[in-house]
Design a protein around this motif. Structure first.
Motif, mmCIF file in Angstrom:
data_model
loop_
_atom_site.group_PDB
_atom_site.id
_atom_site.type_symbol
_atom_site.label_atom_id
_atom_site.label_comp_id
_atom_site.label_asym_id
_atom_site.label_seq_id
_atom_site.Cartn_x
_atom_site.Cartn_y
_atom_site.Cartn_z
ATOM 1 N N VAL A 131 0.861 -1.182 0.000
ATOM 2 C CA VAL A 131 0.000 0.000 0.000
ATOM 3 C C VAL A 131 0.895 1.229 0.000
ATOM 4 O O VAL A 131 1.841 1.308 0.782
ATOM 5 C CB VAL A 131 -0.941 0.017 1.217
ATOM 6 C CG1 VAL A 131 -1.879 1.204 1.148
ATOM 7 C CG2 VAL A 131 -1.731 -1.260 1.292
ATOM 8 N N ARG A 132 0.603 2.148 -0.893
ATOM 9 C CA ARG A 132 1.353 3.406 -0.923
ATOM 10 C C ARG A 132 0.349 4.535 -0.788
ATOM 11 O O ARG A 132 -0.817 4.385 -1.167
ATOM 12 C CB ARG A 132 2.138 3.525 -2.232
ATOM 13 C CG ARG A 132 3.028 2.309 -2.479
ATOM 14 C CD ARG A 132 3.825 2.444 -3.752
ATOM 15 N NE ARG A 132 4.799 3.497 -3.604
ATOM 16 C CZ ARG A 132 4.889 4.560 -4.391
ATOM 17 N NH1 ARG A 132 4.060 4.713 -5.385
ATOM 18 N NH2 ARG A 132 5.796 5.473 -4.165
ATOM 19 N N ASP A 133 0.775 5.652 -0.264
ATOM 20 C CA ASP A 133 -0.179 6.743 -0.049
ATOM 21 C C ASP A 133 0.522 8.087 -0.103
ATOM 22 O O ASP A 133 1.739 8.165 -0.292
ATOM 23 C CB ASP A 133 -0.886 6.557 1.293
ATOM 24 C CG ASP A 133 0.074 6.582 2.453
ATOM 25 O OD1 ASP A 133 0.868 7.524 2.537
ATOM 26 O OD2 ASP A 133 0.050 5.645 3.280
ATOM 27 N N GLN B 88 1.676 5.935 12.750
ATOM 28 C CA GLN B 88 2.043 4.512 12.740
ATOM 29 C C GLN B 88 1.981 3.952 14.154
ATOM 30 O O GLN B 88 2.286 4.656 15.122
ATOM 31 C CB GLN B 88 3.447 4.339 12.161
ATOM 32 C CG GLN B 88 3.479 4.469 10.649
ATOM 33 C CD GLN B 88 4.869 4.297 10.086
ATOM 34 O OE1 GLN B 88 5.826 4.790 10.660
ATOM 35 N NE2 GLN B 88 4.972 3.597 8.976
ATOM 36 N N LYS B 89 1.574 2.694 14.265
ATOM 37 C CA LYS B 89 1.340 2.073 15.572
ATOM 38 C C LYS B 89 2.633 1.495 16.156
ATOM 39 O O LYS B 89 3.488 1.018 15.425
ATOM 40 C CB LYS B 89 0.313 0.938 15.439
ATOM 41 C CG LYS B 89 -0.932 1.305 14.673
ATOM 42 C CD LYS B 89 -1.832 2.214 15.493
ATOM 43 C CE LYS B 89 -3.050 2.672 14.716
ATOM 44 N NZ LYS B 89 -3.931 1.609 14.285
ATOM 45 N N CYS C 93 -3.228 -3.448 13.332
ATOM 46 C CA CYS C 93 -2.750 -3.028 12.012
ATOM 47 C C CYS C 93 -3.390 -3.892 10.953
ATOM 48 O O CYS C 93 -3.970 -4.942 11.242
ATOM 49 C CB CYS C 93 -1.231 -3.162 11.930
ATOM 50 S SG CYS C 93 -0.643 -4.828 12.257
ATOM 51 N N GLN C 94 -3.290 -3.394 9.722
ATOM 52 C CA GLN C 94 -3.806 -4.152 8.588
ATOM 53 C C GLN C 94 -2.674 -4.521 7.644
ATOM 54 O O GLN C 94 -2.660 -5.601 7.068
ATOM 55 C CB GLN C 94 -4.842 -3.283 7.864
ATOM 56 C CG GLN C 94 -5.878 -4.087 7.121
ATOM 57 C CD GLN C 94 -6.808 -3.209 6.313
ATOM 58 O OE1 GLN C 94 -6.812 -1.985 6.464
ATOM 59 N NE2 GLN C 94 -7.579 -3.826 5.456
ATOM 60 N N PHE C 95 -1.734 -3.589 7.507
ATOM 61 C CA PHE C 95 -0.579 -3.824 6.620
ATOM 62 C C PHE C 95 0.697 -3.504 7.391
ATOM 63 O O PHE C 95 0.659 -2.796 8.396
ATOM 64 C CB PHE C 95 -0.669 -2.940 5.374
ATOM 65 C CG PHE C 95 -1.934 -3.150 4.596
ATOM 66 C CD1 PHE C 95 -2.110 -4.277 3.815
ATOM 67 C CD2 PHE C 95 -2.965 -2.223 4.659
ATOM 68 C CE1 PHE C 95 -3.284 -4.483 3.110
ATOM 69 C CE2 PHE C 95 -4.145 -2.421 3.958
ATOM 70 C CZ PHE C 95 -4.309 -3.550 3.184
ATOM 71 N N CYS D 92 3.585 -6.319 10.559
ATOM 72 C CA CYS D 92 2.207 -6.554 11.006
ATOM 73 C C CYS D 92 1.945 -8.050 10.892
ATOM 74 O O CYS D 92 1.958 -8.603 9.795
ATOM 75 C CB CYS D 92 1.233 -5.767 10.133
ATOM 76 S SG CYS D 92 -0.490 -5.954 10.613
ATOM 77 N N VAL D 93 1.773 -8.729 12.029
ATOM 78 C CA VAL D 93 1.522 -10.166 12.030
ATOM 79 C C VAL D 93 0.147 -10.405 12.648
ATOM 80 O O VAL D 93 -0.095 -10.033 13.792
ATOM 81 C CB VAL D 93 2.608 -10.924 12.828
ATOM 82 C CG1 VAL D 93 2.356 -12.416 12.774
ATOM 83 C CG2 VAL D 93 3.985 -10.610 12.288
#
Ligand SMILES: *[C@@H]1O[C@H](CO)[C@@H](O)[C@H](O)[C@H]1NC(C)=O
Ligand SMILES: *[C@@H]1O[C@H](CO)[C@@H](O)[C@H](O)[C@H]1NC(C)=O
Length: 311
Positions: A178-180, A199-200, A206-208, A217-218
């Motif tokens: 994913v890029r943004d 960011q967490k 998380c999703q990604f 992210c696991v």
């Protein structure tokens, strides 16, 4: 005698020469420019032409490329484009970087012109602060909480299994990137809310991968990156050091005590032996003075008496 070796090296040289300067086999072949496309699995550009040519729309012929991308080593005899320009994926021309809102090619951030406040926005996920998302140039300038644009790409790779072409045992691995256009430095675009978020940290939902500071992210939880070195907190250092010192001290005390006990034991033994010798000597003296004595001293003395009487 050296003829076969010479022949072999000649053949090698010839082979290298051919490999270094491959003849563009598709040059001047007819092609269909509408076949130019991105491979939906690998996102590589594909066309009717080969690595040295592109399909020119005007002539519909495979035409030699004029430039190369800095990151593609394949067509290394072609020139790079000058600064401020880019070589299009087709390799047909050098073009100026496009301003925000103008079309760009997939994943080619460097085709977009940098914003005037480039220094601040530049980061790993963009080219000098400009990004190409969904085939349009924009700046990576969305701040925390602002709406953002993202581009989600599934890269599919097939891990071959049996190797006999049957597809048996092969696994398909999908890597989602994913890029943004959120500002770099701790922000990501939440694909559900469509807004930039921080960011967490470890343990956050998380999703990604990119949602996490650790980029790991696991199972929808941010984890420490596998390569993170283990950090030992100071109190663990203190406890470990203290335990070591205590264990060493305890060993020293134990050894000292054991040594003392042994010395005491040895002292007692020596003392007893001395007393025994004195007693023995006295008994012998008494024996010599008074003739045979029946009940004098210890068993040892009696035994000695016995042996002496045997003689
Ligand atoms: C390809 O076409 C161009 C122009 O039509 C011509 O000049 C060139 O010699 C051709 N090359 C080959 C290898 O056929
Ligand atoms: C962010 O970049 C866009 C172009 O992508 C521009 O139109 C907009 O004005 C910029 N916003 C800020 C706050 O700089």
């Amino acid at each position: 005698m050296h003829a076969p070796a010479l022949l072999l090296s000649l053949a090698c040289l010839l082979h290298t020469a051919i490999a270094d300067f491959p003849s563009p086999s598709l040059l001047n072949q007819t092609c269909d420019p509408t076949h130019d496309r991105l491979n939906p699995q690998t996102y590589r550009r594909e066309s009717d032409c080969d690595a040295q040519t592109y399909c020119a729309p005007a002539t519909r012929l495979c035409t030699p490329r004029v430039c190369r991308q800095p990151f593609s080593p394949g067509d290394s005899d072609l020139p790079l484009c000058p600064d401020g320009q880019f070589c299009a994926d087709a390799g047909d021309a050098c073009r100026k970087r496009a301003p925000a809102g103008v079309a760009c090619e997939f994943g080619r951030d460097e085709q977009c012109a940098a914003p005037w406040d480039a220094v601040e926005l530049a980061g790993e996920g963009n080219a000098d602060g400009a990004v190409c998302l969904n085939f349009a140039c924009m700046f990576a300038n969305a701040t925390l909480g602002e709406p953002c644009v993202f581009e989600k790409t599934d890269y599919t790779s097939v891990l071959s299994g049996a190797g006999d072409g049957s597809g048996e045992g092969s696994a398909t691995v999908v890597n989602t990137i994913v890029r943004d256009n959120c500002r770099t430095g701790g922000l990501f675009c939440n694909t559900q809310t469509g807004a930039c978020e921080s960011q967490k940290l470890e343990g956050g939902a998380c999703q990604f991968h990119r949602d996490c500071v650790s980029y790991t992210c696991v199972e929808n939880v941010c984890r420490l990156a596998p390569e993170t070195p283990v950090r030992v907190p100071p109190w663990q250092y203190a406890v470990t050091s203290l335990s070591l010192i205590l264990a060493m001290a305890a060993t020293c005390v134990m050894l000292t005590l054991m040594h003392r006990r042994h010395r005491l034991q040895a002292y007692h033994e020596t003392r007893d032996y001395c007393y025994e010798q004195i007693l023995l000597r006295r008994s012998i003296l008494v024996l010599r003075d008074n003739g045979p004595v029946t009940t004098a001293g210890t068993g040892l003395i009696r035994w000695r008496q016995g042996t002496s009487s045997e003689k």
